[in-house]
Motif scaffolding. Structure first.
Motif, short mmCIF file in Angstrom:
data_model
loop_
_atom_site.label_atom_id
_atom_site.label_comp_id
_atom_site.label_asym_id
_atom_site.label_seq_id
_atom_site.Cartn_x
_atom_site.Cartn_y
_atom_site.Cartn_z
N LEU A 128 16.87 15.52 46.85
CA LEU A 128 15.55 15.28 46.25
C LEU A 128 14.47 16.01 47.04
N TRP A 129 14.57 15.98 48.37
CA TRP A 129 13.57 16.66 49.20
C TRP A 129 13.60 18.17 48.95
N ARG A 130 14.81 18.73 48.83
CA ARG A 130 14.94 20.18 48.67
C ARG A 130 14.66 20.65 47.24
N ASN A 131 14.79 19.76 46.27
CA ASN A 131 14.62 20.15 44.87
C ASN A 131 13.36 19.54 44.25
N ALA A 132 12.47 19.05 45.09
CA ALA A 132 11.29 18.35 44.59
C ALA A 132 10.44 19.23 43.68
N ASP A 133 10.16 20.45 44.08
CA ASP A 133 9.31 21.31 43.26
C ASP A 133 9.93 21.57 41.90
N LYS A 134 11.22 21.80 41.87
CA LYS A 134 11.92 22.08 40.61
C LYS A 134 11.79 20.94 39.62
N TYR A 135 11.74 19.71 40.13
CA TYR A 135 11.70 18.54 39.25
C TYR A 135 10.33 17.87 39.21
N SER A 136 9.31 18.58 39.70
CA SER A 136 7.91 18.13 39.62
C SER A 136 7.70 16.76 40.26
N ILE A 137 8.28 16.59 41.46
CA ILE A 137 8.05 15.38 42.25
C ILE A 137 7.61 15.80 43.64
N SER A 138 7.11 14.85 44.41
CA SER A 138 6.59 15.16 45.75
C SER A 138 7.66 14.97 46.81
N LYS A 139 7.89 15.99 47.63
CA LYS A 139 8.82 15.90 48.75
C LYS A 139 8.20 15.20 49.95
N ASN A 140 6.89 15.03 49.91
CA ASN A 140 6.17 14.48 51.05
C ASN A 140 5.80 13.01 50.88
N ARG A 141 6.24 12.40 49.76
CA ARG A 141 5.91 10.99 49.53
C ARG A 141 7.15 10.21 49.10
N ILE A 142 8.25 10.42 49.82
CA ILE A 142 9.52 9.79 49.48
C ILE A 142 9.60 8.40 50.10
N ASN A 143 9.90 7.40 49.26
CA ASN A 143 10.04 6.01 49.68
C ASN A 143 11.39 5.50 49.19
N VAL A 144 12.09 4.75 50.02
CA VAL A 144 13.45 4.34 49.69
C VAL A 144 13.54 2.82 49.62
N SER A 145 14.16 2.36 48.53
CA SER A 145 14.37 0.93 48.33
C SER A 145 15.75 0.72 47.71
#
Length: 284
Positions: A128-145
């Motif tokens: 997810l961190w490496r493909n964030a731009d491709k999928y229009s999500i933020s790599k810098n605001r990842i939260n895990v639950s």
């Protein structure tokens, strides 16, 4: 797999919580239908392949806002049951509140070991961190639950040294952690029928118990569960909070009033509930 410890009837009742639900299959069917309805209405990327395994797939649900937080949810099922598709409904209130969501699927025991499951979730987060731009999500605001087994995995994620895995990864790749109704010490599970499919020995049980680790992140952590859960789940949560506070982890605790192990999931999906509001504020 061969059971390594005898069954303790008190622990069996305390941990085998689906036996406490009158119609567990009906509950899962309700969640499955609700999830399918939601998936039909939202901007999403379904079954993104993050690893080589058949179930190494994840779903992304986008809220449509730039630089939105990403809420990763890891499903439960005692590492041996369940599917991410059952839990899409959890994402709905988050998406409506300006938060992107990713639900991670993974291979289940006994086909996969618990060690492999933890490694797969780590792999998915890196993907997810490496493909964030491709999928229009933020790599810098990842939260895990995650819930139940997913709460356990969330604890293991918070004890992960990401830079040891790859030197291009940031130390604090995870910005917040929110384990819900987690299992943080695994030895008690070995004294129930749940442990049969897990095949844990003494060494693996300790090596996979978040309680015995130190957090490898400065991210704030919200440890939650249902207020009406069994004494065993309260024991798991209370001991984990006590132990990680010894490491000066920035912890908060929340018991959602009047709900059991499964009711807390439904509350998480309710934008008017205490737990949803608390988690939303945690992310935003």
């Amino acid at each position: 797999m061969t059971r390594t410890k005898p069954i303790d009837p008190i622990l069996e009742k305390g941990y085998n919580v689906r036996l406490l639900v009158d119609d567990f299959d009906g509950l899962i069917n309700k969640w499955t239908k609700r999830s399918a309805t939601f998936r039909a209405t939202v901007d999403s990327s379904i079954d993104c392949q993050y690893g080589s395994g058949e179930k190494d797939k994840l779903d992304i649900f986008r809220c449509g806002q730039d630089n939105a937080p990403l809420f990763i949810f890891i499903h439960g099922g005692y590492w041996q049951r369940g599917d991410k598709s059952f839990y899409s409904f959890v994402a709905e209130s988050f998406v409506q509140s300006g938060i992107d969501v990713a639900l991670i699927g993974y291979q289940l025991c006994p086909g996969a070991s618990m060690t492999n499951i933890v490694e797969k979730i780590q792999e998915a987060i890196i993907w997810l961190w490496r493909n964030a731009d491709k999928y229009s999500i933020s790599k810098n605001r990842i939260n895990v639950s995650g819930h139940s087994a997913g709460g356990h995995i969330t604890g293991m994620v918070l004890a992960t040294d990401w830079q040891q895995m790859s030197n291009d990864l940031p130390k604090n790749i995870v910005k917040t952690g929110i384990p819900i109704s987690g299992l943080y010490q695994l030895d008690p599970i070995r004294e129930t029928t749940i442990g049969d499919a897990l095949g844990l020995n003494d060494k693996e049980s300790k090596a996979l118990s978040p309680h015995f680790f130190e957090p490898k992140t400065s991210a704030p952590i919200l440890v939650a569960l249902g207020g009406g859960e069994t004494p065993e789940f309260h024991w798991q949560t209370n001991k984990f909070v006590e132990k990680w506070k010894e490491h000066n982890a920035p912890l908060d605790y929340h018991a959602e009033p009047d709900v059991d192990h499964f009711g807390v999931v439904e509350r998480l999906a309710n934008k008017d509930s205490q737990i949803f509001i608390k988690v939303k504020d945690w992310l935003l």
